[in-house]
Enzyme design. Structure first.
Site, mmCIF file in Angstrom:
data_model
loop_
_atom_site.group_PDB
_atom_site.id
_atom_site.type_symbol
_atom_site.label_atom_id
_atom_site.label_comp_id
_atom_site.label_asym_id
_atom_site.label_seq_id
_atom_site.Cartn_x
_atom_site.Cartn_y
_atom_site.Cartn_z
ATOM 1 N N LEU A 276 -10.342 19.207 -9.931
ATOM 2 C CA LEU A 276 -9.354 18.132 -10.056
ATOM 3 C C LEU A 276 -9.864 16.836 -9.432
ATOM 4 O O LEU A 276 -9.504 15.747 -9.873
ATOM 5 C CB LEU A 276 -8.042 18.547 -9.372
ATOM 6 C CG LEU A 276 -7.266 19.698 -10.021
ATOM 7 C CD1 LEU A 276 -6.081 20.080 -9.145
ATOM 8 C CD2 LEU A 276 -6.791 19.309 -11.406
ATOM 9 N N GLY B 278 -16.420 13.017 -0.602
ATOM 10 C CA GLY B 278 -17.568 13.269 0.251
ATOM 11 C C GLY B 278 -17.397 14.473 1.151
ATOM 12 O O GLY B 278 -18.376 15.097 1.560
ATOM 13 N N THR C 260 -13.843 19.249 -2.188
ATOM 14 C CA THR C 260 -13.605 19.319 -3.636
ATOM 15 C C THR C 260 -12.295 20.055 -3.854
ATOM 16 O O THR C 260 -12.031 21.066 -3.194
ATOM 17 C CB THR C 260 -14.745 20.077 -4.347
ATOM 18 O OG1 THR C 260 -15.984 19.430 -4.055
ATOM 19 C CG2 THR C 260 -14.525 20.086 -5.850
ATOM 20 N N VAL C 261 -11.469 19.542 -4.785
ATOM 21 C CA VAL C 261 -10.165 20.146 -5.060
ATOM 22 C C VAL C 261 -10.218 20.786 -6.443
ATOM 23 O O VAL C 261 -10.641 20.166 -7.412
ATOM 24 C CB VAL C 261 -9.027 19.098 -4.997
ATOM 25 C CG1 VAL C 261 -7.677 19.751 -5.285
ATOM 26 C CG2 VAL C 261 -9.008 18.428 -3.625
ATOM 27 N N LYS D 71 -8.071 23.128 -1.956
ATOM 28 C CA LYS D 71 -9.009 22.181 -1.347
ATOM 29 C C LYS D 71 -10.092 22.961 -0.610
ATOM 30 O O LYS D 71 -9.819 23.747 0.294
ATOM 31 C CB LYS D 71 -8.271 21.257 -0.384
ATOM 32 C CG LYS D 71 -9.185 20.201 0.227
ATOM 33 C CD LYS D 71 -8.411 19.242 1.107
ATOM 34 C CE LYS D 71 -9.328 18.171 1.689
ATOM 35 N NZ LYS D 71 -8.607 17.243 2.567
ATOM 36 N N ASP E 165 -5.572 9.194 6.777
ATOM 37 C CA ASP E 165 -6.305 8.738 5.590
ATOM 38 C C ASP E 165 -5.317 8.339 4.491
ATOM 39 O O ASP E 165 -5.370 8.838 3.371
ATOM 40 C CB ASP E 165 -7.246 9.833 5.091
ATOM 41 C CG ASP E 165 -8.275 9.287 4.096
ATOM 42 O OD1 ASP E 165 -8.438 8.053 4.028
ATOM 43 O OD2 ASP E 165 -8.903 10.101 3.397
#
Length: 733
Positions: free
Chosen positions: A428, A432, A435-436, A454, A547
């Site tokens: 998806l 950095g 990854t999802v 995730k 974030d």
């Protein structure tokens, strides 16, 4: 010479067979299949709607099957049907020409020849011959044949040289003559005459187109009327039939009669049209679905293999093999099995080799199994250590004590299966640090749940020690505008997080890829602020996101905002030692004060949210490296524009057209306060959420509504949390 003119016509017109298009419909249930001992199979049928078309319709009249010749009233008796060869046996009349004793003249007897003009039939040149019996007779046959433009002609002469010259069984122009017919013959005419005016040996000449196998000449045929009386004036006749046009044309047009799974189309050899046959190794009716069945060549009836061989039947064929220790050979064209002498001599050696090899194989397999068991145990130990290191035992105990807990601790195997081995097609998003993936995990109810998984790449040691404790706190976060954390996997080096799946992408994609109304932008800003205010003020202990950016604000089915990725957040520090952490966040959104002090506070989230608010107001990206240095940062451009009172230059046209002047002034002022360099000068997220809520009500407020109520909303916007109640009272006075 006096001529007799008889007529027998059988014309082929395929259009009546293939008309209607589509696959041939099967016969309805209840259609009779026999009449007078004759078996009638589809495409022929007895009764209405039981045949493929009118040309194949059979009537059963007092136990006699009659085939009606098209639209004509004439019918012929059906003697049999051969589907495999595309033939039927029927009857044909015997024509005659006799000498009248009173007048001495030749007379043509009345007879009923075949007269069909719209049927799918042709005379079989393979099975039929044209015969004439009698003395001093001349018979000519002219007709039409498929593929031949002009008329075809044939004939024969029968003469007699006294009764002694006639021989039974011989039809060689003495008392009897015969001739072949042209391939594809579809109609014919007869001409009969006497060769001399003298008194003939017999008084009549007889002629008929008939099945050759049914005719055996006798002497009495030439000298008496026995041939006519013995057959009651009719003889057997074989007709070829077709069910449609050529194979390719029928398959393309849809009027295809070969309905079975193992039915094949065969073009007729005597003209246009086709018939259906069962494919090799099958038998039955190719015009019916499931009509072709496998032939069991290995049955006692068929005996497909020679005696002594092993027969193995399979759909469409069979195989012949030899028993163990023998081999197959061909002697004089016959397959037989013979003993394998070489194999017998080597059997003892083979047994020894097999024994030794078997022992070695067993030893290797035993060693391999032992190795795999040890590896599996080692892998299980590694997973257990990871689980304990990440605080899995504490998390498991706490979750077990809760009632109605929905947080799940997944195994690595479960998440691997959910993502098809973390296949790239399920990605998806990729950053950095993580990854999802999209995946499906099983639920307690037995179904599947669509989730986002995730998979982080690295993890600092401090977070590692406290991970289980943080999961315990984050699992209790429950807000409609926050992506729900459903579970985690702890038996890997870097834990994986499982979130609810949000389908409509990110706020970043919406802002920079579509036209968005100001009302929608304001609603999303308010919902996002509400979620951050919840994390800061109502979670226990408070949670800092760390974030905040437009790519971490997701949109659900109804485009409601859901803040995500707070699993990477940290719990609010309880002492100064916890304030210093690794640098995190995204360029363009980073709090300048955090960059100087390395201290992440709730005001860092306020600054980042201010940049998101600017994205919503301007439609521009937070960082643009292509422009001049002073215009690369969106927040710096905005602050400068506010200072120089030219903020409308960078605000999106959609926002300017829909937001009233005072409303635009209020929201840009709020954004400016969020972007203050000093964190203490920024409002809290709770204040930001309340002020955005007030702006939403002000935007939705009709211009005609009471001005006092508008003033109340303004008081709410400008009042501090401590003075809201007082200001409301003062404004109402």
């Amino acid at each position: 010479m006096t001529l007799f003119l008889g007529v027998a016509v059988l014309a082929l017109q395929l259009a009546t067979v293939a008309a209607g298009g589509g696959a041939a419909p099967p016969p309805p249930l209840g259609c009779p299949t026999t009449c007078g001992g004759v078996h009638v199979e589809f495409p022929f049928g007895i009764g209405p709607n039981c045949s493929l078309s009118d040309g194949f319709s059979v009537e059963c009249v007092r136990g006699t099957p009659l085939l009606r010749l098209g639209t004509a009233e004439q019918t012929v008796k059906l003697l049999g049907v051969d589907l495999g060869h595309g033939k039927i046996r029927t009857t044909n009349a015997i024509a005659s020409q006799c000498l009248d004793e009173r007048t001495g003249k030749l007379v043509n007897t009345s007879w009923a020849g075949l007269n069909a003009t719209a049927l799918p039939y042709r005379f079989s040149d393979e099975d039929n011959r044209f015969f004439a019996v009698g003395c001093s007779g001349l018979v000519l046959l002219t007709g039409r044949a498929s593929g031949v433009d002009e008329e075809v002609m044939s004939g024969c002469i029968s003469v007699c040289y006294g009764n002694k010259s006639i021989r039974s069984g011989s039809c060689s122009n003495t008392g009897c003559c015969e001739t072949v017919i042209t391939k594809g013959l579809s109609s014919y005419l007869l001409a009969m005459g006497k060769l001399t005016d003298g008194t003939p040996v017999n008084r009549c000449i007889y002629a008929a187109l008939m099945e050759a196998a049914s005719f055996s000449f006798e002497v009495a045929y030439a000298t008496t009327d026995k041939f006519y009386r013995k057959n009651n004036g009719t003889v057997p006749l074989v007709l070829n039939f077709v069910v449609g046009n050529e194979c390719k044309e029928a398959q393309a047009s849809g009027g295809y009669a070969c309905a079975g799974d193992h039915s094949v189309c065969v073009d007729a050899v005597d003209g246009p049209g086709y018939v259906c046959n069962c494919s090799h190794g099958y038998t039955g009716n190719p015009y019916l679905r499931n009509g072709c069945i496998d032939i069991d060549e290995c049955s006692p009836k068929n005996q497909g293999c020679p005696v002594g061989m092993i027969c193995t039947n399979f759909p469409g064929g069979y195989n012949c093999s030899c028993p163990e220790g023998e081999y197959k050979t061909n002697k004089n064209g016959v397959l037989i099995c013979e003993p394998d002498k070489k194999r017998s001599s080597l059997s003892v050696s083979v047994i020894i080799i097999i024994g030794v090899s078997g022992g070695l194989v067993i030893g290797v397999i035993s060693m391999l199994i032992t190795y795999l068991v040890r590896q599996r145990r080692a892998l299980a130990d590694v997973k257990r250590k990871y689980f304990e290191r990440h605080g899995g035992l504490l998390l498991y105990e706490e979750l077990s004590s809760r009632q109605g807990n929905a947080f799940t601790i997944y195994t690595e195997e479960q998440l691997d299966n959910a993502t098809n081995g973390f296949d790239d097609s399920n990605v998806l998003g990729c950053g950095g640090h993580a990854t999802v993936y999209k995946g499906r995990v099983p639920t307690a109810g037995g179904g599947d749940l669509l989730v986002a998984i995730k998979r982080c790449k690295v993890m600092d040691e401090t977070s590692n020690k406290e991970f289980g404790k943080e999961m315990l706190i984050l699992s209790q976060v429950n807000h409609k505008n926050i992506v729900k954390l459903l579970g985690c996997c702890l038996e890997v080096d870097v834990p994986m997080l499982v979130y609810e799946y949000v389908p409509n992408g990110t706020l970043y994609q919406l802002i920079h890829g579509a036209v968005v109304s100001f009302a929608t932008r304001l609603r999303i800003a308010h919902e996002s602020a509400e979620s951050l205010a919840y994390l800061h003020s109502f979670a226990s202990p408070p949670i800092l996101h760390g974030d905040v950016k437009s790519t971490n604000i997701l949109l659900d089915e109804s485009f409601m905002a859901k803040v995500s990725d707070f699993g990477a957040s940290i719990l609010a520090p309880t002492d100064e030692a916890q304030l210093v952490t690794m640098v995190q966040g995204t360029c363009g959104y980073l709090d300048p004060e955090y960059m100087q002090t390395c201290q992440l506070t709730e005001k860092s989230d306020v600054y980042s949210f201010g940049v998101v608010l600017l994205e919503l107001l301007t439609g521009k990206k937070p960082l643009c490296l292509d422009g001049p240095e002073e215009e690369r940062s969106l927040s710096a451009r905005f602050v400068a524009a506010m200072r120089e009172k030219r903020v409308e230059e960078i605000v999106d046209e959609q926002v300017k057209s829909e937001a009233r002047g005072e409303l635009l002034e209020e929201i840009t002022q709020l954004a400016l306060e969020c972007l203050q360099m000093c964190g203490s000068d920024r409002p809290t997220m709770k204040e930001v959420a309340e002020r955005l809520g007030g702006l939403r009500r002000l935007h939705q407020h009709p211009w005609t509504q009471d001005a006092v109520e508008i003033e109340e909303v303004r008081c709410l916007l400008h009042g501090s949390p401590e003075s809201i109640s007082f200001e409301m009272v003062r404004c109402q006075q």
